[in-house]
Design a protein around this motif. Structure first.
Motif, PDB file in Angstrom:
ATOM      1  N   PRO A 268      35.245  68.190  42.486  1.00  0.00           N
ATOM      2  CA  PRO A 268      35.450  68.153  43.937  1.00  0.00           C
ATOM      3  C   PRO A 268      36.924  68.003  44.292  1.00  0.00           C
ATOM      4  O   PRO A 268      37.751  67.687  43.429  1.00  0.00           O
ATOM      5  CB  PRO A 268      34.647  66.911  44.364  1.00  0.00           C
TER       6      PRO A 268
ATOM      7  N   SER B 111      37.892  78.403  44.734  1.00  0.00           N
ATOM      8  CA  SER B 111      36.729  78.292  45.618  1.00  0.00           C
ATOM      9  C   SER B 111      37.063  78.568  47.077  1.00  0.00           C
ATOM     10  O   SER B 111      36.161  78.837  47.880  1.00  0.00           O
ATOM     11  CB  SER B 111      36.107  76.902  45.483  1.00  0.00           C
TER      12      SER B 111
ATOM     13  N   ASN C 114      36.481  74.075  43.085  1.00  0.00           N
ATOM     14  CA  ASN C 114      35.652  72.982  43.574  1.00  0.00           C
ATOM     15  C   ASN C 114      34.173  73.232  43.290  1.00  0.00           C
ATOM     16  O   ASN C 114      33.389  72.292  43.212  1.00  0.00           O
ATOM     17  CB  ASN C 114      35.835  72.801  45.082  1.00  0.00           C
ATOM     18  N   GLN C 115      33.801  74.498  43.155  1.00  0.00           N
ATOM     19  CA  GLN C 115      32.405  74.859  42.964  1.00  0.00           C
ATOM     20  C   GLN C 115      32.156  75.329  41.538  1.00  0.00           C
ATOM     21  O   GLN C 115      33.035  75.942  40.919  1.00  0.00           O
ATOM     22  CB  GLN C 115      32.016  75.984  43.930  1.00  0.00           C
TER      23      GLN C 115
ATOM     24  N   ASN D 196      34.145  65.540  37.496  1.00  0.00           N
ATOM     25  CA  ASN D 196      33.167  65.180  38.526  1.00  0.00           C
ATOM     26  C   ASN D 196      33.201  63.680  38.787  1.00  0.00           C
ATOM     27  O   ASN D 196      32.321  62.926  38.385  1.00  0.00           O
ATOM     28  CB  ASN D 196      31.776  65.627  38.089  1.00  0.00           C
TER      29      ASN D 196
ATOM     30  N   GLU E 218      34.866  60.553  41.802  1.00  0.00           N
ATOM     31  CA  GLU E 218      35.206  60.367  43.211  1.00  0.00           C
ATOM     32  C   GLU E 218      36.646  60.777  43.475  1.00  0.00           C
ATOM     33  O   GLU E 218      37.529  60.605  42.628  1.00  0.00           O
ATOM     34  CB  GLU E 218      35.021  58.903  43.601  1.00  0.00           C
ATOM     35  N   SER E 219      36.878  61.333  44.633  1.00  0.00           N
ATOM     36  CA  SER E 219      38.212  61.793  45.021  1.00  0.00           C
ATOM     37  C   SER E 219      39.231  60.668  44.934  1.00  0.00           C
ATOM     38  O   SER E 219      38.992  59.545  45.380  1.00  0.00           O
ATOM     39  CB  SER E 219      38.172  62.335  46.459  1.00  0.00           C
TER      40      SER E 219
END
Length: 261
Positions: A110, A173, A203-204, A236, A238-239
């Motif tokens: 993400p 993405s 991102n995808q 994968n 958390e930002s």
């Protein structure tokens, strides 16, 4: 001796030896004082020339790379991304086999987890090892290739990118097939397949790439070529930006509570 000394700057200009031109007199004085043999003096001035030439080359390649400034391996926090091993990343930088074989590097996760930072860190490391790297937003490159196609020079534009051992396409993405014709991206991927390396951040996962290419068959063909010889990192987590904001809010809340208590 003065006549020879007066001629030397002109000769060194012609030979394009700026470092020797700058240092020869000081080194000659030291050589005369210490009684160096001619071989030692010659080796000394040429070693300085080679060292500064390498420094200039690295500076030039870092500038042309357009890598994000400050995104170095030393500043990447591996503790926040347990799925990525620092030893593995270091091996990619120090082991040049994958670049020489035209293998690829794919980073998924993400927004805000450090994909661009990590791929730039690898790029800087490869430049230090003598490779040429170029970083670009995927959407910017697609626009550039679209213009080249309209002007009937797409093959030449793709060939120009061959001078880079690693071409980094950031934020794949965000490219959308309804924005413009994105088959130029597939042509780039196909042209570099098994010859020159690509690094992509997205991102995808692959399942979301049907939004990028005009046809499902083209999506499958692009993924097949990218994955065939590749290293894949999945970040994968958390930002980082979200974690930083949450930490800042928590800290501010604690300070406010302390003041009001």
């Amino acid at each position: 001796m003065s006549a020879i000394a007066a001629r030397l700057p002109l000769i060194l200009n012609e030979l394009r030896l700026p470092t020797v031109k700058r240092l020869w007199a000081d080194l000659a004085a030291q050589s005369n004082k210490e009684g160096w043999p001619a071989e030692r003096y010659l080796a000394a001035v040429m070693e300085h020339e080679l060292a500064e030439r390498e420094t200039r080359r690295l500076e030039r390649h870092r500038l042309e790379s357009q890598l994000l400034p400050g995104k170095l391996l030393s500043s990447f926090d591996f503790t926040t991304v347990p799925s990525v091993s620092k030893a593995h990343v270091t091996a990619l930088i120090e082991g040049d086999g994958w670049i020489d074989q035209g293998s690829n590097l794919l980073l998924f996760g993400p927004p805000g987890v450090g994909k661009s930072h990590l791929v730039c860190a690898i790029g800087y490391g490869l430049i230090d090892r003598g490779y040429r790297v170029h970083f670009t937003r995927t959407s910017d490159l697609v626009q550039r290739l679209q213009v080249a196609r309209q002007e009937m020079r797409l093959p030449a534009e793709i060939a120009r990118l061959d001078r880079f051992d690693l071409l980094i396409l950031d934020d794949l993405s965000y490219v959308r097939r309804d924005q413009a014709e994105t088959s130029v991206l597939f042509e780039l991927i196909a042209a570099r397949y098994e010859r020159k390396s690509l690094a992509l951040t997205a991102n995808q996962p692959f399942s979301g790439w049907e939004q990028v290419f005009p046809e499902p068959t083209m999506t499958l063909a692009a993924v097949d070529r990218l994955v065939h010889h590749s290293t894949i990192f999945e970040l994968n987590v958390e930002s980082y930006r979200r974690r930083t904001a949450a930490t800042a809010n928590t800290t501010a809340g604690k300070k406010l509570k302390e003041k009001t208590d």
